[in-house]
Design a protein around this motif. Structure first.
Motif, mmCIF file in Angstrom:
data_model
loop_
_atom_site.group_PDB
_atom_site.id
_atom_site.type_symbol
_atom_site.label_atom_id
_atom_site.label_comp_id
_atom_site.label_asym_id
_atom_site.label_seq_id
_atom_site.Cartn_x
_atom_site.Cartn_y
_atom_site.Cartn_z
ATOM 1 N N GLU A 11 -27.542 34.288 30.875
ATOM 2 C CA GLU A 11 -26.863 35.000 29.782
ATOM 3 C C GLU A 11 -25.608 34.237 29.353
ATOM 4 O O GLU A 11 -25.308 34.129 28.160
ATOM 5 C CB GLU A 11 -26.503 36.426 30.236
ATOM 6 N N ALA A 12 -24.898 33.685 30.330
ATOM 7 C CA ALA A 12 -23.685 32.900 30.036
ATOM 8 C C ALA A 12 -24.057 31.641 29.251
ATOM 9 O O ALA A 12 -23.350 31.254 28.310
ATOM 10 C CB ALA A 12 -22.974 32.526 31.329
ATOM 11 N N ASP A 13 -25.185 31.020 29.629
ATOM 12 C CA ASP A 13 -25.670 29.837 28.902
ATOM 13 C C ASP A 13 -26.004 30.194 27.455
ATOM 14 O O ASP A 13 -25.694 29.445 26.530
ATOM 15 C CB ASP A 13 -26.929 29.259 29.576
ATOM 16 N N LYS A 14 -26.600 31.370 27.269
ATOM 17 C CA LYS A 14 -26.975 31.825 25.918
ATOM 18 C C LYS A 14 -25.721 32.056 25.075
ATOM 19 O O LYS A 14 -25.650 31.639 23.916
ATOM 20 C CB LYS A 14 -27.806 33.110 26.008
ATOM 21 N N ARG A 15 -24.715 32.703 25.676
ATOM 22 C CA ARG A 15 -23.454 32.961 24.961
ATOM 23 C C ARG A 15 -22.754 31.663 24.594
ATOM 24 O O ARG A 15 -22.111 31.563 23.558
ATOM 25 C CB ARG A 15 -22.523 33.821 25.823
ATOM 26 N N ALA A 16 -22.908 30.656 25.461
ATOM 27 C CA ALA A 16 -22.268 29.360 25.214
ATOM 28 C C ALA A 16 -23.029 28.547 24.168
ATOM 29 O O ALA A 16 -22.617 27.447 23.813
ATOM 30 C CB ALA A 16 -22.175 28.573 26.516
ATOM 31 N N LYS A 18 -26.133 27.375 24.482
ATOM 32 C CA LYS A 18 -26.994 26.347 25.077
ATOM 33 C C LYS A 18 -28.453 26.633 24.749
ATOM 34 O O LYS A 18 -28.830 27.757 24.417
ATOM 35 C CB LYS A 18 -26.770 26.276 26.587
ATOM 36 N N SER A 19 -29.273 25.591 24.840
ATOM 37 C CA SER A 19 -30.685 25.701 24.451
ATOM 38 C C SER A 19 -31.462 26.609 25.388
ATOM 39 O O SER A 19 -31.034 26.890 26.514
ATOM 40 C CB SER A 19 -31.334 24.320 24.444
#
Length: 184
Positions: A11-16, A18-19
């Protein structure tokens, strides 16, 4: 079922921004860690990756299924089903479904089954998720891609890293080369 911390990292990757493949990487990492810890077995690195990608799709990561001809039709269909399962909302329907009452096994037989599966997993090799096996899989997967695609990915990575990131990567690479030269 993915762990809570894996879902949070994805989820943090999505908010950032990221692919999807980066988000899915969190699930793959979890699977590799589970195999290394002996929680479940796999026959190859590719299988561990496949399980992780399936979990990612089911958790709602917008990961596209493989193109026609890239994998078997069964694998492609499974990926599509996983994606569809991930897109379904939590509130499915308000209609009450009648479910058959399932007999629960006695505590003794459940404990015996658990003990047996644990013992089987202890005998299972963890070599399929070793760093060398994962490296070999990554290299063989990269080798199948055209040089232009690999070059474009490297350029994009360098561009998104920033000056400080590039400098740190160059220093790390120099240290690695020096360490390898020392061992020869």
């Amino acid at each position: 079922m993915p762990e809570k911390k894996t879902l949070e990292r994805a989820e943090a990757d999505k908010r950032a921004g990221k692919s999807a493949s980066t988000q899915a990487g969190e699930f793959v990492k979890e699977q590799v860690d589970k195999v290394r810890a002996g929680k479940h077995g796999v026959r190859s690195a590719k299988q561990a990756i496949a399980i992780g990608l399936s979990e990612a799709r089911r958790a709602g990561v917008d990961l596209k299924p493989p193109k026609k001809g890239a994998t078997s039709e069964a694998t492609r269909k499974k990926a599509e089903k996983d994606s569809a399962a991930g897109k379904k909302t939590a509130a499915k329907s308000t209609a009450v479904k009648k479910t058959a009452v399932k007999k629960t096994a006695s505590k003794e037989s459940a404990a015996k089954r658990s003990r047996l599966s644990t013992n089987v997993l202890k005998r299972e090799s963890t070599a399929a998720a070793s760093s060398s096996a994962m490296s070999k899989q990554a290299k063989s997967a990269a080798a199948k891609r055209p040089a232009a695609s690999r070059s474009a990915a490297a350029k994009k990575a360098a561009a998104t890293k920033g000056a400080a990131g590039r400098s740190a990567a160059a220093k790390k690479a120099a240290q690695t080369r020096a360490a390898r030269a020392h061992h020869r």
